[in-house]
Design an enzyme around this catalytic site. Sequence first.
Site, PDB file in Angstrom:
ATOM      1  N   LYS A 196       6.521  -1.918   1.820  1.00 44.73           N
ATOM      2  CA  LYS A 196       5.338  -1.337   2.468  1.00 44.73           C
ATOM      3  C   LYS A 196       4.164  -2.311   2.336  1.00 44.73           C
ATOM      4  O   LYS A 196       3.227  -2.107   1.560  1.00 44.73           O
ATOM      5  CB  LYS A 196       5.016   0.038   1.875  1.00 44.73           C
ATOM      6  CG  LYS A 196       4.163   0.890   2.811  1.00 44.73           C
ATOM      7  CD  LYS A 196       4.253   2.350   2.470  1.00 44.73           C
ATOM      8  CE  LYS A 196       3.247   3.213   3.194  1.00 44.73           C
ATOM      9  NZ  LYS A 196       3.331   3.203   4.646  1.00 44.73           N
TER      10      LYS A 196
ATOM     11  N   TYR B  27       0.823  -1.194   0.000  1.00 44.15           N
ATOM     12  CA  TYR B  27       0.000   0.000   0.000  1.00 44.15           C
ATOM     13  C   TYR B  27       0.862   1.250   0.000  1.00 44.15           C
ATOM     14  O   TYR B  27       2.089   1.180   0.217  1.00 44.15           O
ATOM     15  CB  TYR B  27      -0.960   0.007   1.194  1.00 44.15           C
ATOM     16  CG  TYR B  27      -0.305   0.329   2.529  1.00 44.15           C
ATOM     17  CD1 TYR B  27       0.531  -0.590   3.155  1.00 44.15           C
ATOM     18  CD2 TYR B  27      -0.517   1.553   3.151  1.00 44.15           C
ATOM     19  CE1 TYR B  27       1.126  -0.285   4.369  1.00 44.15           C
ATOM     20  CE2 TYR B  27       0.080   1.860   4.371  1.00 44.15           C
ATOM     21  CZ  TYR B  27       0.892   0.934   4.975  1.00 44.15           C
ATOM     22  OH  TYR B  27       1.487   1.231   6.168  1.00 44.15           O
TER      23      TYR B  27
ATOM     24  N   LEU C 143      11.219   1.483   6.942  1.00 39.67           N
ATOM     25  CA  LEU C 143      10.620   1.883   5.676  1.00 39.67           C
ATOM     26  C   LEU C 143      11.282   3.193   5.240  1.00 39.67           C
ATOM     27  O   LEU C 143      11.483   4.098   6.058  1.00 39.67           O
ATOM     28  CB  LEU C 143       9.116   2.122   5.861  1.00 39.67           C
ATOM     29  CG  LEU C 143       8.386   2.495   4.577  1.00 39.67           C
ATOM     30  CD1 LEU C 143       8.172   1.275   3.697  1.00 39.67           C
ATOM     31  CD2 LEU C 143       7.055   3.159   4.880  1.00 39.67           C
TER      32      LEU C 143
HETATM   33  N1  PDD Z   1       2.815   5.230   7.377  1.00 41.22           N
HETATM   34  N2  PDD Z   1       7.463   3.846   8.799  1.00 41.22           N
HETATM   35  C1  PDD Z   1       6.319   3.143   8.829  1.00 41.22           C
HETATM   36  C2  PDD Z   1       6.305   1.826   9.514  1.00 41.22           C
HETATM   37  C3  PDD Z   1       5.161   3.672   8.200  1.00 41.22           C
HETATM   38  O1  PDD Z   1       4.022   2.966   8.211  1.00 41.22           O
HETATM   39  C4  PDD Z   1       5.224   4.946   7.578  1.00 41.22           C
HETATM   40  C5  PDD Z   1       4.051   5.542   6.868  1.00 41.22           C
HETATM   41  C6  PDD Z   1       6.439   5.641   7.597  1.00 41.22           C
HETATM   42  C7  PDD Z   1       6.599   6.998   6.955  1.00 41.22           C
HETATM   43  O2  PDD Z   1       6.561   6.918   5.554  1.00 41.22           O
HETATM   44  P1  PDD Z   1       6.017   8.134   4.677  1.00 41.22           P
HETATM   45  O3  PDD Z   1       6.804   9.319   5.070  1.00 41.22           O
HETATM   46  O4  PDD Z   1       6.281   7.702   3.293  1.00 41.22           O
HETATM   47  O5  PDD Z   1       4.560   8.299   4.991  1.00 41.22           O
HETATM   48  C8  PDD Z   1       7.552   5.052   8.202  1.00 41.22           C
HETATM   49  C9  PDD Z   1       1.630   5.626   6.644  1.00 41.22           C
HETATM   50  C10 PDD Z   1       1.390   7.086   6.643  1.00 41.22           C
HETATM   51  C11 PDD Z   1       0.467   4.822   7.155  1.00 41.22           C
HETATM   52  O6  PDD Z   1       0.633   3.630   7.316  1.00 41.22           O
HETATM   53  O7  PDD Z   1      -0.590   5.387   7.368  1.00 41.22           O
END
Ligand code: PDD
Length: 285
Positions: A149, A33, A207
């Site tokens: 992800k 996702y 991530l």
């Molecule tokens: N989460 N680490 C994890 C485990 C995450 O699930 C996310 C993002 C990030 C930050 O990634 P980014 O800057 O690309 O959003 C780091 C999203 C927002 C979610 O699961 O809702």
Amino acid sequence: MSRISYVNGRYVAHRDAMVHVEDRGYQFADGVYEVCQVRGGRLVDEERHLQRLVRSLCELRIALPMTLAALGVVLRETIRRNRVRDGLVYLQVTRGVARRDFLFPAPETRPSVVVSARNIDEAKVDRSAGEGIAVVTVPDNRWERVDIKSVSLLPNVLAKEAARAAGAREAWFVDKDGFVTEGGSSNAWIVTRDGTLVTRSADFGILRGVTRGVVLSVIAAQNLAFEERQFSVEEAYGAREAFVTSASQTVMPVVAIDGRPVGNGAPGLVATALRRDFPDYAKVG
Ligand code: PDD
């Protein structure tokens, strides 16, 4: 106005947006996702999100369900149909629907694609940023490929629930050597006593956050002191500042870790400035 979601080629009323019981996302968490920020009705950092999506799909050997240009059209159309101005768009791709079997289904099985979008209360997020959030540390009990992800988020769900039970907003995962990996749904940062920004390198242990990438460009452009390295929970306790980054909150100051105040217990100057400058560096399209 009723919400509309995209499900496998159709825009449907959100309440009727369903996938099959034998979708492999539902059966095996066999999917990936992305969550992108929407600002002023426009996608933030679409390219980086779609590139990461391609990488996640590739690592799991799931076919790209349509061209990236077509995916971009679906994301925009979902934003438009839901009249999202400031919010989030969610995109999920799974290995598709097939009789339940652990082995990959026949190669012609079409990946499932779901997109939903919603407004978020920006003022509320800003209020949280003004106060800062608390985090608690939890053991990182996830699999090794958290760079993908994947929708397999049970450890993250449990960690964030544990944080809530402790009166905190985010959980910080800690590896077996006592180093912070990342948040339950965010990347973790500290600012050391001498003003150096520190975040873990984006190897397989975290991530590679899109927001993290944008903050790295702010750091480079403003020539801020920065080290990409591990930091321990102890170091975080003694840090001058801490914050997390994610698409849903951009830069969010952390004011307490495991109940101990960070710095003077108020949002830090560096985190606050990064939050302010962030929109100038994120690509809006
Ligand atoms: N989460 N680490 C994890 C485990 C995450 O699930 C996310 C993002 C990030 C930050 O990634 P980014 O800057 O690309 O959003 C780091 C999203 C927002 C979610 O699961 O809702």
